[in-house]
Design a protein around this motif. Structure first.
Motif, mmCIF file in Angstrom:
data_model
loop_
_atom_site.group_PDB
_atom_site.id
_atom_site.type_symbol
_atom_site.label_atom_id
_atom_site.label_comp_id
_atom_site.label_asym_id
_atom_site.label_seq_id
_atom_site.Cartn_x
_atom_site.Cartn_y
_atom_site.Cartn_z
ATOM 1 N N THR A 1 -8.085 -14.564 4.363
ATOM 2 C CA THR A 1 -7.378 -14.986 3.154
ATOM 3 C C THR A 1 -5.975 -14.396 3.077
ATOM 4 O O THR A 1 -5.245 -14.680 2.129
ATOM 5 N N ASP A 2 -5.591 -13.585 4.060
ATOM 6 C CA ASP A 2 -4.268 -12.966 4.063
ATOM 7 C C ASP A 2 -3.339 -13.745 4.982
ATOM 8 O O ASP A 2 -3.773 -14.546 5.814
ATOM 9 N N ALA A 3 -2.038 -13.516 4.825
ATOM 10 C CA ALA A 3 -1.033 -14.278 5.564
ATOM 11 C C ALA A 3 -1.192 -14.127 7.073
ATOM 12 O O ALA A 3 -1.089 -15.111 7.818
ATOM 13 N N GLU A 4 -1.443 -12.927 7.546
ATOM 14 C CA GLU A 4 -1.563 -12.705 8.982
ATOM 15 C C GLU A 4 -2.709 -13.532 9.568
ATOM 16 O O GLU A 4 -2.565 -14.197 10.595
ATOM 17 N N SER B 1 -0.794 -18.464 0.904
ATOM 18 C CA SER B 1 -1.436 -17.361 0.175
ATOM 19 C C SER B 1 -0.392 -16.562 -0.594
ATOM 20 O O SER B 1 0.812 -16.667 -0.340
ATOM 21 N N ASP B 2 -0.871 -15.726 -1.511
ATOM 22 C CA ASP B 2 0.035 -14.936 -2.346
ATOM 23 C C ASP B 2 0.937 -14.023 -1.524
ATOM 24 O O ASP B 2 2.092 -13.788 -1.895
ATOM 25 N N ASP B 3 0.424 -13.473 -0.412
ATOM 26 C CA ASP B 3 1.202 -12.502 0.364
ATOM 27 C C ASP B 3 2.027 -13.137 1.469
ATOM 28 O O ASP B 3 2.668 -12.447 2.256
#
Length: 380
Positions: free
Chosen positions: A105-108, A139-141
């Motif tokens: 769920t993170d950008a990476e 995603s948010d990040d």
């Protein structure tokens, strides 16, 4: 690749809204490309007697959820693309590989997942289907630099499915993707899975993606006053899916026809999902829309082929000289009250998918998923 001649063609559905039908009795194919419509040649290495039935472009399902090859963990099904090919779908576009087990769920992680799927499906045509995958979930990040990097790796689509808290940030990401020529998509309506939030009118007006996916609900539709406001106050393109609310789907189609804006629509399945694996989903939606509205079957067919293909920059989806010979030979199924494929669709029936051709080669002869044609084509 061998040369192919389709002769004794009864009707051609072009895949174009401006000219949905073509008056010609033959199509010549050479090296996988449509060489001549209304062909003057009388022979080829492969000759198919279409026997007065209908030739249409292969369907372009612009909303699928692939994971790995032809396996979908969402329904624990193997070989689903082959079944869709049997129903006439020759090209697909991923709306995100969101069912990947343990999906990050993170950008990476999300940039890595999009890049992996883009490169994987570039090397693979599952059962011969042209599957354009690798859609970046925002995603948010995530940063605009992430958008640039993933675009440089070959990714051409982005999607918002998990509501981003900062709408200004979401708009910046989408704007950067648009600047790079990427197609930007966004979930619309109620939550589709646990852990997500509805995406409403306010978000669409703030972010303004290119396409509002499953605008009739995926599976829960926006309230009527909200989708009508998006139609009236924005130029966002809209998608209708079989995995959505069919009352809303009919209302949206009638509204866009009344506004003379059918070119803002596309039709897809939004599968595999909780709705299931639905190989004939495009035909099911076509039958609902064509039989219960005044929009004709050839126009509906264009919303399933040429319109989404153009939107995603694909060469497929049109019967036109110089384009790939991805074709479906269709007829009324045996037992139908209809005389031909167009009549069948407008009667609410699935047409018989008799033959599917990809790049000028017969990929399916007699679909395993539809009733047999009244006049099956003969490969000579």
């Amino acid at each position: 690749m061998s040369d192919m001649l389709l002769r004794n063609v009864g009707a051609i559905l072009s895949g174009s809204l401006t000219e949905p039908t073509i008056d010609a009795g033959s199509i010549d194919v050479r090296d996988g490309v449509i060489e001549e419509i209304g062909a003057t040649t009388t022979s080829a290495e492969t000759v198919i007697d279409v026997r007065g039935t209908t030739v249409a472009p292969g369907l372009v399902d612009a909303h699928v959820h692939p994971v790995a090859g032809e396996y979908t963990p969402r329904q624990d099904t193997i070989g689903w693309c082959e079944s869709y090919l049997n129903s006439g779908t020759t090209s697909m576009v991923s709306a995100g590989e969101i069912h990947h087990p343990g999906r990050p769920t993170d950008a990476e992680g999300l940039t890595a997942l999009a890049t992996l799927n883009r490169k994987s499906y570039d090397n693979l045509r599952p059962s011969g289907v042209k599957l354009h995958a690798g859609t970046l979930i925002l995603s948010d990040d995530m940063t605009v630099d992430d958008i640039v990097a993933v675009h440089e790796s070959g990714v051409t689509q982005t999607k918002i499915i998990f509501a981003i808290e900062d709408l200004d940030h979401a708009r910046r990401l989408v704007d950067r993707a648009k600047d790079l020529g990427m197609v930007t998509m966004m979930h619309s309506g109620g939550s589709s899975v646990p852990g997500t939030r509805p995406i409403d009118e306010e978000m669409f007006k703030a972010i303004r993606p290119d396409i509002a996916l499953h605008f009739n609900g995926g599976p829960t539709a926006l309230p009527d006053e909200e989708w009508r406001a998006i139609v009236e106050d924005t130029s966002i393109d809209l998608e209708l899916v079989v995995a959505g609310n069919q009352r809303t789907s009919l209302e949206i189609l009638r509204t866009m026809a009344d506004r003379d804006e059918l070119d803002r629509l596309q039709i897809a399945t939004d599968t595999p999902t909780g709705t299931g694996v639905v190989p004939c989903g495009m035909w099911l939606e076509a039958g609902i829309l064509a039989s219960l509205t005044e929009v004709s079957a050839p126009e509906i067919l264009a919303l399933m082929t040429g319109v989404p293909a153009r939107r995603h920059g694909l060469d497929e989806g049109r019967i036109e000289e110089g384009r790939p010979a991805d074709l479906c030979l269709l007829d009324a199924p045996q037992g139908s009250a209809a005389d031909d494929a167009v009549d069948a669709i407008e009667n609410g029936d699935y047409p018989a998918v008799d033959t599917v051709i990809v790049d000028g080669e017969v990929a399916v002869k007699t679909s395993a998923n539809t009733g047999p044609a009244k006049r099956p084509a003969v490969v000579e």
